[in-house]
Motif scaffolding. Structure first.
Motif, mmCIF file in Angstrom:
data_model
loop_
_atom_site.group_PDB
_atom_site.id
_atom_site.type_symbol
_atom_site.label_atom_id
_atom_site.label_comp_id
_atom_site.label_asym_id
_atom_site.label_seq_id
_atom_site.Cartn_x
_atom_site.Cartn_y
_atom_site.Cartn_z
ATOM 1 N N ALA A 9 0.821 -1.206 0.000
ATOM 2 C CA ALA A 9 0.000 0.000 0.000
ATOM 3 C C ALA A 9 0.854 1.255 0.000
ATOM 4 O O ALA A 9 0.469 2.280 -0.539
ATOM 5 C CB ALA A 9 -0.939 -0.001 1.210
ATOM 6 N N LEU A 32 -18.309 -5.333 3.098
ATOM 7 C CA LEU A 32 -17.365 -5.515 2.003
ATOM 8 C C LEU A 32 -17.287 -6.979 1.571
ATOM 9 O O LEU A 32 -17.056 -7.283 0.399
ATOM 10 C CB LEU A 32 -15.988 -4.999 2.408
ATOM 11 C CG LEU A 32 -15.867 -3.485 2.574
ATOM 12 C CD1 LEU A 32 -14.463 -3.103 3.038
ATOM 13 C CD2 LEU A 32 -16.197 -2.771 1.263
ATOM 14 N N LEU A 50 -14.461 -3.315 -5.408
ATOM 15 C CA LEU A 50 -13.702 -3.198 -4.159
ATOM 16 C C LEU A 50 -12.825 -1.948 -4.159
ATOM 17 O O LEU A 50 -12.293 -1.572 -3.113
ATOM 18 C CB LEU A 50 -12.853 -4.453 -3.932
ATOM 19 C CG LEU A 50 -13.434 -5.509 -2.978
ATOM 20 C CD1 LEU A 50 -13.537 -4.977 -1.570
ATOM 21 C CD2 LEU A 50 -14.815 -5.963 -3.458
ATOM 22 N N ARG A 51 -12.648 -1.336 -5.311
ATOM 23 C CA ARG A 51 -11.922 -0.068 -5.370
ATOM 24 C C ARG A 51 -12.848 1.116 -5.143
ATOM 25 O O ARG A 51 -12.508 2.069 -4.435
ATOM 26 C CB ARG A 51 -11.238 0.094 -6.738
ATOM 27 C CG ARG A 51 -9.961 -0.701 -6.929
ATOM 28 C CD ARG A 51 -8.792 -0.165 -6.102
ATOM 29 N NE ARG A 51 -8.555 1.261 -6.303
ATOM 30 C CZ ARG A 51 -7.802 1.762 -7.289
ATOM 31 N NH1 ARG A 51 -7.213 0.940 -8.146
ATOM 32 N NH2 ARG A 51 -7.620 3.062 -7.396
ATOM 33 N N PRO A 54 -15.669 1.419 -1.304
ATOM 34 C CA PRO A 54 -15.156 2.081 -0.100
ATOM 35 C C PRO A 54 -14.983 3.587 -0.278
ATOM 36 O O PRO A 54 -15.221 4.362 0.657
ATOM 37 C CB PRO A 54 -13.801 1.393 0.132
ATOM 38 C CG PRO A 54 -13.943 0.057 -0.518
ATOM 39 C CD PRO A 54 -14.771 0.330 -1.734
ATOM 40 N N THR A 55 -14.567 4.001 -1.478
ATOM 41 C CA THR A 55 -14.372 5.427 -1.741
ATOM 42 C C THR A 55 -15.697 6.175 -1.690
ATOM 43 O O THR A 55 -15.811 7.236 -1.064
ATOM 44 C CB THR A 55 -13.717 5.637 -3.116
ATOM 45 O OG1 THR A 55 -12.450 4.981 -3.146
ATOM 46 C CG2 THR A 55 -13.522 7.117 -3.406
ATOM 47 N N GLN A 60 -12.490 3.023 4.709
ATOM 48 C CA GLN A 60 -11.079 2.725 4.459
ATOM 49 C C GLN A 60 -10.959 1.624 3.432
ATOM 50 O O GLN A 60 -11.682 0.631 3.468
ATOM 51 C CB GLN A 60 -10.402 2.281 5.757
ATOM 52 C CG GLN A 60 -8.921 1.914 5.594
ATOM 53 C CD GLN A 60 -8.293 1.551 6.928
ATOM 54 O OE1 GLN A 60 -8.550 2.195 7.937
ATOM 55 N NE2 GLN A 60 -7.468 0.525 6.931
ATOM 56 N N ASP A 61 -10.041 1.789 2.493
ATOM 57 C CA ASP A 61 -9.786 0.752 1.500
ATOM 58 C C ASP A 61 -9.256 -0.488 2.220
ATOM 59 O O ASP A 61 -8.266 -0.406 2.948
ATOM 60 C CB ASP A 61 -8.747 1.261 0.495
ATOM 61 C CG ASP A 61 -8.534 0.299 -0.670
ATOM 62 O OD1 ASP A 61 -8.918 -0.886 -0.553
ATOM 63 O OD2 ASP A 61 -7.968 0.722 -1.695
ATOM 64 N N GLY A 63 -7.676 -2.924 1.108
ATOM 65 C CA GLY A 63 -6.404 -3.390 0.561
ATOM 66 C C GLY A 63 -6.571 -4.664 -0.249
ATOM 67 O O GLY A 63 -7.553 -5.390 -0.126
ATOM 68 N N SER A 64 -5.595 -4.932 -1.074
ATOM 69 C CA SER A 64 -5.680 -6.079 -1.972
ATOM 70 C C SER A 64 -5.538 -7.409 -1.249
ATOM 71 O O SER A 64 -5.948 -8.448 -1.738
ATOM 72 C CB SER A 64 -4.618 -5.972 -3.072
ATOM 73 O OG SER A 64 -3.339 -5.761 -2.514
ATOM 74 N N SER A 67 -9.191 -8.429 -0.458
ATOM 75 C CA SER A 67 -9.954 -8.835 -1.639
ATOM 76 C C SER A 67 -9.409 -10.112 -2.262
ATOM 77 O O SER A 67 -10.166 -10.938 -2.781
ATOM 78 C CB SER A 67 -9.963 -7.700 -2.676
ATOM 79 O OG SER A 67 -8.651 -7.298 -3.004
#
Length: 299
Positions: A9, A32, A50-51, A54-55, A60-61, A63-64, A67
């Motif tokens: 990140a 999520l 998933l991108r 959250p936005t 909060q993202d 993160g990969s 996912s």
């Protein structure tokens, strides 16, 4: 989403794994997980959702890492939903091998499913340095949006000019290979594994529902491999006990929603076309590209 590496990140921070999901609240993780479970198995790209979800919700993202590990939810859902089909296919394949019946349609279909996994494994190894790179341009929203628009067009062509209504019993080894090649393109974020394989199935003259079923089964070996890699990576990263618990909660919610997504998609495709997904993917692609250009999203 398959074989996308767990990305860093913060470049230069020294951390190789983004574990930001451990800071999410329980409700956020469950939500999520539901988003991941639905979008992973529908032909609409879980990577994109998933991108942007959250936005849009100011969350909060995750993160990969989150996912990527959530792929195990789709594995669970597919195994449960298609257990009888898998049991029958495996049994018939075993009997064909022991009886030296190499003309068995079940044996050929099983070989097709296994051989169809090779393209995405080979492509994953080749593209790993690019996809794993910190802030890789391949994972930008512009790429995801463009991929979504292109896949929308291909699905439209497949729906408009498809020929034939082949059922599951009529599938062969070569169907596995060709759909497997299409599955490899899902390494490009935004393409969607379900979307690429469903589209390929329609081009090959399969019934819509048959194409979706075949897509789910073909993805099993790849999802098992990808999920195992991600879990191993999390072990090496030293994920805490609370982190594993949070991940488990996400997996449970994602598994339930993925199961419902399978049921819903197959039921829908029995009576309807794929045009709703064509429109959705086109609009989403335009939305992502325009959003980046206007500064709504960070690419």
């Amino acid at each position: 989403m398959l074989f996308l590496a767990i990305a860093n990140a913060n470049c230069g921070s020294g951390s190789e794994v983004n574990l930001d999901f451990v800071n999410l609240g329980w409700i956020q993780v469950i939500f999520l997980g539901i988003v991941q479970g639905i979008t992973e198995l529908l032909p609409i790209s879980s990577t994109a959702h998933l991108r942007i979800v959250p936005t849009l919700l100011r969350m909060q993202d995750p993160g990969s890492a989150f996912s990527a590990a959530m792929q195990l939810a789709s594995l669970t859902a597919v195994l449960v939903y298609f257990w009888q089909d898998l049991k029958k296919l495996t049994g018939e394949t075993f009997r064909a091998i022991t009886g030296q019946d190499y003309q068995s349609s079940s044996l050929r279909l099983m070989l097709g499913l296994l051989l169809g996994t090779l393209p995405i494994i080979i492509a994953g190894v080749i593209l790993k340095p690019i996809l794993n790179a910190c802030n890789s341009p391949m994972r930008g929203l512009i790429v995801i949006g463009a991929a979504s628009i292109i896949m929308s067009g291909l699905l439209a062509i497949a729906e408009k000019w498809r020929r034939g209504n082949r059922t599951f019993d009529q599938l062969s080894l070569w169907d596995g290979i060709w759909v497997g090649i299409a599955q490899a393109f899902a390494l490009i974020p935004g393409v969607s594994r379900s979307g690429s394989t469903l589209t390929a199935g329609l081009f090959l003259g399969m019934e819509r529902e048959t194409s979706a079923r075949f897509s789910f089964l073909l993805g099993l070996p790849a999802v098992i491999l990808a999920g195992s890699v991600e879990v191993h990576t999390l072990f090496k990263a030293g994920l805490s006990a609370s982190g594993w618990l949070i991940l488990l909660v996400g997996l449970i919610s994602a598994s339930i929603s993925a199961f419902l997504a399978i049921w819903g998609l197959l039921s829908y495709l029995e009576k309807h076309s794929t045009w709703i997904f064509v429109l959705y993917r086109f609009v989403m692609g335009i939305f992502l590209i325009v959003g980046v250009m206007l500064g709504w999203f960070q690419n």
